[in-house]
Motif scaffolding. Structure first.
Motif, PDB file in Angstrom:
ATOM      1  N   ILE A 450       0.836  -1.203   0.000  1.00  0.00           N
ATOM      2  CA  ILE A 450       0.000   0.000   0.000  1.00  0.00           C
ATOM      3  C   ILE A 450       0.869   1.251   0.000  1.00  0.00           C
ATOM      4  O   ILE A 450       0.596   2.224  -0.718  1.00  0.00           O
ATOM      5  CB  ILE A 450      -0.952  -0.006   1.206  1.00  0.00           C
ATOM      6  N   ALA A 451       1.934   1.239   0.822  1.00  0.00           N
ATOM      7  CA  ALA A 451       2.830   2.399   0.861  1.00  0.00           C
ATOM      8  C   ALA A 451       3.471   2.632  -0.502  1.00  0.00           C
ATOM      9  O   ALA A 451       3.617   3.783  -0.955  1.00  0.00           O
ATOM     10  CB  ALA A 451       3.909   2.187   1.926  1.00  0.00           C
ATOM     11  N   ALA A 452       3.846   1.550  -1.188  1.00  0.00           N
ATOM     12  CA  ALA A 452       4.406   1.687  -2.532  1.00  0.00           C
ATOM     13  C   ALA A 452       3.390   2.333  -3.463  1.00  0.00           C
ATOM     14  O   ALA A 452       3.735   3.184  -4.305  1.00  0.00           O
ATOM     15  CB  ALA A 452       4.830   0.320  -3.070  1.00  0.00           C
ATOM     16  N   GLY A 453       2.129   1.938  -3.322  1.00  0.00           N
ATOM     17  CA  GLY A 453       1.074   2.540  -4.129  1.00  0.00           C
ATOM     18  C   GLY A 453       0.939   4.029  -3.895  1.00  0.00           C
ATOM     19  O   GLY A 453       0.671   4.799  -4.832  1.00  0.00           O
ATOM     20  N   CYS A 454       1.129   4.442  -2.644  1.00  0.00           N
ATOM     21  CA  CYS A 454       1.072   5.878  -2.341  1.00  0.00           C
ATOM     22  C   CYS A 454       2.171   6.627  -3.084  1.00  0.00           C
ATOM     23  O   CYS A 454       1.941   7.730  -3.621  1.00  0.00           O
ATOM     24  CB  CYS A 454       1.211   6.094  -0.833  1.00  0.00           C
ATOM     25  N   HIS A 455       3.365   6.059  -3.123  1.00  0.00           N
ATOM     26  CA  HIS A 455       4.472   6.724  -3.823  1.00  0.00           C
ATOM     27  C   HIS A 455       4.246   6.732  -5.327  1.00  0.00           C
ATOM     28  O   HIS A 455       4.635   7.693  -6.020  1.00  0.00           O
ATOM     29  CB  HIS A 455       5.791   6.033  -3.476  1.00  0.00           C
ATOM     30  N   ILE A 456       3.604   5.697  -5.854  1.00  0.00           N
ATOM     31  CA  ILE A 456       3.281   5.695  -7.283  1.00  0.00           C
ATOM     32  C   ILE A 456       2.266   6.791  -7.596  1.00  0.00           C
ATOM     33  O   ILE A 456       2.362   7.483  -8.617  1.00  0.00           O
ATOM     34  CB  ILE A 456       2.764   4.302  -7.695  1.00  0.00           C
ATOM     35  N   SER A 457       1.286   6.971  -6.718  1.00  0.00           N
ATOM     36  CA  SER A 457       0.326   8.063  -6.910  1.00  0.00           C
ATOM     37  C   SER A 457       1.018   9.413  -6.885  1.00  0.00           C
ATOM     38  O   SER A 457       0.699  10.312  -7.675  1.00  0.00           O
ATOM     39  CB  SER A 457      -0.755   8.001  -5.822  1.00  0.00           C
ATOM     40  N   LEU A 458       1.988   9.564  -5.971  1.00  0.00           N
ATOM     41  CA  LEU A 458       2.729  10.821  -5.897  1.00  0.00           C
ATOM     42  C   LEU A 458       3.539  11.047  -7.166  1.00  0.00           C
ATOM     43  O   LEU A 458       3.628  12.182  -7.669  1.00  0.00           O
ATOM     44  CB  LEU A 458       3.658  10.804  -4.675  1.00  0.00           C
ATOM     45  N   ALA A 459       4.113   9.977  -7.708  1.00  0.00           N
ATOM     46  CA  ALA A 459       4.942  10.106  -8.915  1.00  0.00           C
ATOM     47  C   ALA A 459       4.143  10.607 -10.105  1.00  0.00           C
ATOM     48  O   ALA A 459       4.684  11.287 -10.985  1.00  0.00           O
ATOM     49  CB  ALA A 459       5.591   8.763  -9.232  1.00  0.00           C
ATOM     50  N   HIS A 460       2.870  10.278 -10.134  1.00  0.00           N
ATOM     51  CA  HIS A 460       2.034  10.653 -11.275  1.00  0.00           C
ATOM     52  C   HIS A 460       1.094  11.812 -10.952  1.00  0.00           C
ATOM     53  O   HIS A 460       0.140  12.059 -11.693  1.00  0.00           O
ATOM     54  CB  HIS A 460       1.245   9.440 -11.753  1.00  0.00           C
ATOM     55  N   SER A 461       1.362  12.526  -9.874  1.00  0.00           N
ATOM     56  CA  SER A 461       0.534  13.671  -9.505  1.00  0.00           C
ATOM     57  C   SER A 461       0.833  14.861 -10.406  1.00  0.00           C
ATOM     58  O   SER A 461       1.944  14.997 -10.954  1.00  0.00           O
ATOM     59  CB  SER A 461       0.795  14.073  -8.043  1.00  0.00           C
ATOM     60  N   ASP A 462      -0.155  15.730 -10.547  1.00  0.00           N
ATOM     61  CA  ASP A 462       0.042  16.943 -11.337  1.00  0.00           C
ATOM     62  C   ASP A 462       1.106  17.828 -10.690  1.00  0.00           C
ATOM     63  O   ASP A 462       1.166  17.967  -9.465  1.00  0.00           O
ATOM     64  CB  ASP A 462      -1.268  17.727 -11.440  1.00  0.00           C
ATOM     65  N   GLY A 463       1.919  18.441 -11.524  1.00  0.00           N
ATOM     66  CA  GLY A 463       2.900  19.399 -11.028  1.00  0.00           C
ATOM     67  C   GLY A 463       4.164  18.788 -10.459  1.00  0.00           C
ATOM     68  O   GLY A 463       5.007  19.517  -9.909  1.00  0.00           O
ATOM     69  N   VAL A 464       4.326  17.480 -10.557  1.00  0.00           N
ATOM     70  CA  VAL A 464       5.526  16.834 -10.027  1.00  0.00           C
ATOM     71  C   VAL A 464       6.661  16.969 -11.040  1.00  0.00           C
ATOM     72  O   VAL A 464       6.481  16.681 -12.228  1.00  0.00           O
ATOM     73  CB  VAL A 464       5.255  15.342  -9.729  1.00  0.00           C
ATOM     74  N   SER A 465       7.812  17.404 -10.566  1.00  0.00           N
ATOM     75  CA  SER A 465       8.960  17.561 -11.452  1.00  0.00           C
ATOM     76  C   SER A 465       9.541  16.201 -11.827  1.00  0.00           C
ATOM     77  O   SER A 465       9.298  15.210 -11.130  1.00  0.00           O
ATOM     78  CB  SER A 465      10.044  18.404 -10.771  1.00  0.00           C
ATOM     79  N   PRO A 466      10.311  16.134 -12.910  1.00  0.00           N
ATOM     80  CA  PRO A 466      10.931  14.852 -13.295  1.00  0.00           C
ATOM     81  C   PRO A 466      11.782  14.249 -12.183  1.00  0.00           C
ATOM     82  O   PRO A 466      11.790  13.032 -11.992  1.00  0.00           O
ATOM     83  CB  PRO A 466      11.780  15.227 -14.524  1.00  0.00           C
ATOM     84  N   ASP A 467      12.516  15.101 -11.468  1.00  0.00           N
ATOM     85  CA  ASP A 467      13.353  14.585 -10.375  1.00  0.00           C
ATOM     86  C   ASP A 467      12.496  14.009  -9.251  1.00  0.00           C
ATOM     87  O   ASP A 467      12.826  12.960  -8.681  1.00  0.00           O
ATOM     88  CB  ASP A 467      14.241  15.704  -9.821  1.00  0.00           C
ATOM     89  N   GLU A 468      11.415  14.718  -8.916  1.00  0.00           N
ATOM     90  CA  GLU A 468      10.528  14.213  -7.869  1.00  0.00           C
ATOM     91  C   GLU A 468       9.859  12.912  -8.295  1.00  0.00           C
ATOM     92  O   GLU A 468       9.721  11.978  -7.496  1.00  0.00           O
ATOM     93  CB  GLU A 468       9.463  15.266  -7.536  1.00  0.00           C
TER      94      GLU A 468
END
Length: 776
Positions: A450-468
């Motif tokens: 589940i925690a991994a899923g949270c980070h995947i959601s963050l990776a594909h969030s609007d406004g996230v930079s390539p580094d983030e």
């Protein structure tokens, strides 16, 4: 060893002090009290404490110790019962000597049985049935002895879940049958024992009879005062027609024993019936071979009787309250639809308020306070309650009570983690799920997934930079890579947990997808576009009670994935054209359709929570309840008005699109079900999609009914027409549930979870049919 009512009462009083410590999170003090004596009550206390630690934390080591202690308590209570049965000494003519030990014995038997059901596997359920077989006769015998004329004759109407009258006299072999009255106005449980200003519940005077209660001071005198018990409790008429006082010894001791017998019998009988009523149908079929019969309604009624005694500190009453809280919370979370949600909230609130007043720092009551807020769409307040509770328990752990109730605190973190996820607070959710790995030994692989899923959601969030994005994907990959070792280490009773079976399949699926697309298999997190957290959230029904703005955000994210959904709605996004679609398997496409269908239904149902503009309130809800009736209207028109996260102003912008969202929801869920034959791995989707369609059938009519009451319906119909629409919806929902179960055999992931949800929803359908006076 001889039997003495005074000794038994003294032992009970000491053990009750241990339970007071337990319920107040003072675990070290509770353990000291329970270890101070070796009588059955203290042994039961020690076993029960360890059982709670084991069941709340799902820890194998604790379960083994709980089994050992409960076995000692079972043997001790059995020996004490045999000794008492040979004795002529008794506290009063109200009950046979040693009946208190028989209840203690039955307590241990049922707790031993429940440990087997904690695996959520069919084998565990069958082991539970086998272990509890010996308890069946005990509870039936106790019920017949203590409640010879059934529960209704001797309970306060205001705390009775439904006004039913037992239709047959209970027998040792079969649970008493009940016949519902036809009036739907009787379908109410008001926990007045908890909402009253009095510290003790009031009871009506019992009618003269030779029943157990007519010779028990609590009921014969109409008073719960221990002081009055010695003078008001009378025996049955003697042969010459005179009455004689039969109480002996300290009246408070006698009252404590009576409370134990009444509350304990009601609790044990209610819990026994409730456990069997909640088993999956396949397990219930096996239970039928043992001659078990059960009634969920009678179970809740019995638990309500027992829970009356919670405010007096009677341990069974407190546990009955906890069981009722858990049951109400599960129904609100998992059933999808409730025939009378406002009533359930009132009952839930009443039970929590009463026990919380006695044990304000108890983590279990703080947990249920937060659950009520979450179920009434006030997630922000729920988060504050949980964080405040964790802060209090942290302070206590640093004080004189060095060992807090870690397992109960774990539940606070678990609830907090899911609420963060439902609010799209992914960083906080991931941190909370990882924190759980430090607090208990349950499936760390599930928490990592589940925690991994949270980070995947963050990776594909609007406004996230390539580094983030790279940082979040790397963190997700580290968590996913650690899961296989965690799963190999953790097995419940030698068998894999159903959740972990699903996770193994998903990891293999992701790796195969990444390889097929020509990517680096070691970085398979890159190919995951629907968060594993959202996927598992379906099983916890996380998306059903989210705000419309959060549902809209989910819809935009999922619909922005390629290829296009092919079903339109006011909130769908249009994905960019690409030669490599984000989702390229029927499994993924069906999963997206299912999630979108649930999210659209959530928006489509906001009208249920909006009253007409003239009477809607925008004031925040009080801390005691998130339901506010601003106009003195009937309970069914209570307004849900919560603080900050779900205000009236947030609901109204979505009101014009509710019909479109409900239509889209039906199309999306139907499309998910239609892909079932093409799905290779996520074979659970078709059955769950059909379950969600059954919920939608009911919700659509509920929305129509609400609109007509508020004068917002375009084509209002007559009451007869509405009743007919309800009848058709109930029939349709039942048919869909049959289809859902046909698509969920034992081989399907988490089929037992769907089975239990179907059982709950069938009950709600039956309740609604009864309220309407229709058959479906």
């Amino acid at each position: 060893m001889s039997y003495s009512p005074h000794a038994a009462a003294t032992q009970l009083a000491s053990a009750l002090r241990g339970f007071d410590h337990l319920f107040a999170n003072e675990i070290s003090s509770a353990k000291k009290v329970f270890a101070s004596e070796t009588d059955p009550f203290h042994l039961v206390g020690a076993g029960c404490l360890c059982f709670l630690e084991a069941s709340l934390g799902l820890e194998t080591s604790k379960m083994s110790e709980a089994t050992r202690l409960l076995s000692l308590a079972e043997a001790g209570s059995r020996t004490a019962l045999k000794t008492a049965a040979k004795s002529k000494s008794r506290a009063s003519a109200a009950f046979p000597p040693g009946l208190e030990y028989e209840i203690a014995n039955a307590d241990t038997v049922v707790l031993l049985g429940i440990t087997h059901a904690l695996s959520e596997s069919y084998m565990g359920y069958l082991q539970c049935i086998y272990a509890m077989n010996s308890a069946h006769g005990k509870f039936s015998k106790l019920y017949k002895t203590v409640f010879p004329n059934g529960l209704d004759s001797h309970t306060t109407p205001s705390i009775t879940p439904f006004s039913w009258t037992p239709s047959v006299t209970p027998s040792p072999a079969v649970s008493p049958a009940i016949t519902p009255k036809t009036s739907s106005s009787n379908l109410s449980l008001e926990t007045s024992a908890f909402t009253s200003n009095s510290n003790k519940p009031a009871h009506p005077a019992a009618k003269p009879s030779l029943s157990f209660f007519s010779i028990a001071g609590r009921w014969g005198s109409g008073s719960s005062s221990p002081a009055s018990s010695s003078t008001s409790s009378l025996s049955p008429p003697t042969p010459n027609g005179t009455l004689s006082v039969v109480e002996a010894g300290n009246p408070e001791e006698i009252q404590n024993l009576k409370n134990l017998i009444i509350a304990g019998t009601a609790f044990g009988f209610g819990l026994f019936n409730l456990v069997f009523s909640l088993l999956p149908k396949k397990a219930q079929s096996v239970a039928g071979l043992f001659g078990f019969a059960h009634s969920r309604r009678l179970a809740l009624q019995a638990l309500a009787v027992s829970a009356e005694y919670a405010t007096e500190g009677e341990v069974h009453g407190v546990f009955a309250g906890l069981v009722l809280m858990t049951y109400h919370g599960v129904v609100l979370l998992l059933s999808g639809y409730q025939a009378d949600e406002a009533r359930i909230i009132r009952e839930y609130e009443g039970v929590v308020r009463g026990i919380e007043a006695r044990y304000p720092k108890g983590a279990l009551w703080i947990l249920n306070r937060a659950k009520i807020l979450r179920m009434t769409y006030d997630s922000e307040s729920a988060i504050r309650v949980l964080k405040g509770g964790l802060e209090e328990t942290r302070k206590d752990a640093e004080g004189e009570h060095s060992e807090g109730f870690k397992q109960a605190d774990t539940l606070l973190v678990f609830e907090l983690a899911w609420i963060y996820l439902s609010q799209r607070q992914y960083i906080e959710s991931a941190e909370a799920f990882i924190k759980l790995t430090e607090l208990n030994s349950w499936s760390h692989g599930t928490y990592y997934f589940i925690a991994a899923g949270c980070h995947i959601s963050l990776a594909h969030s609007d406004g996230v930079s390539p580094d983030e994005k790279e940082k979040y994907l790397n963190q997700a990959q580290r968590l996913l890579d650690a899961i296989p070792n965690l799963l190999d280490k953790r097995k419940m009773g030698g068998k894999e947990l159903p959740t972990e079976v699903l996770i193994k399949k998903r990891l293999a699926f992701y790796k195969e997808k990444q390889k097929r697309r020509g990517g680096d298999e070691a970085k398979f997190a890159e190919c995951i576009r629907i968060s594993p957290a959202d996927e598992l959230g379906i099983f916890w029904n996380t998306h059903n009670r989210i705000s419309p703005s959060i549902a809209e955000a989910h819809i935009k994210d999922w619909s922005a994935l390629s290829p296009p959904v092919g079903i339109d709605s006011p909130y769908m996004a249009r994905p960019p054209s690409t030669t490599t679609p984000d989702l390229d398997t029927p499994d993924e496409l069906a999963l997206r359709l299912l999630l979108l269908g649930i999210a659209h239904r959530s928006i489509g149902c906001v009208g249920i929570r909006i009253k007409n503009n003239s009477s809607a309130s925008t004031e925040p809800a009080s801390s005691s309840s998130s339901y506010i009736d601003t106009s003195g209207a009937a309970p069914e028109s209570i307004v849900e008005s919560t603080s900050s996260s779900f205000l009236f102003e947030e609901l109204t912008p979505y009101a014009d699109n509710t019909s479109a969202c409900l239509r889209a929801s039906r199309q999306l869920l139907s499309a998910a079900h239609a892909l079932q034959s093409s799905i290779k791995v996520s074979t659970w989707i078709g059955g769950l999609a059909m379950f969600e369609l059954a919920v939608l059938d009911l919700k659509e009519v509920e929305v129509e009914e609400n609109n007509e009451k508020n004068g917002n319906s375009i084509n209002p119909g007559s009451s007869a027409d509405l009743k007919n629409r309800w009848k058709k919806a109930l029939e349709s929902a039942r048919i869909k549930l049959d289809v859902a179960m046909a698509l969920a055999p034992n081989s399907v992931d988490l089929s037992s979870r769907l089975d239990s949800r179907v059982v709950m929803l069938r009950d709600e359908i039956g309740m609604k049919a009864e309220m309407l006076g229709v058959t479906a």
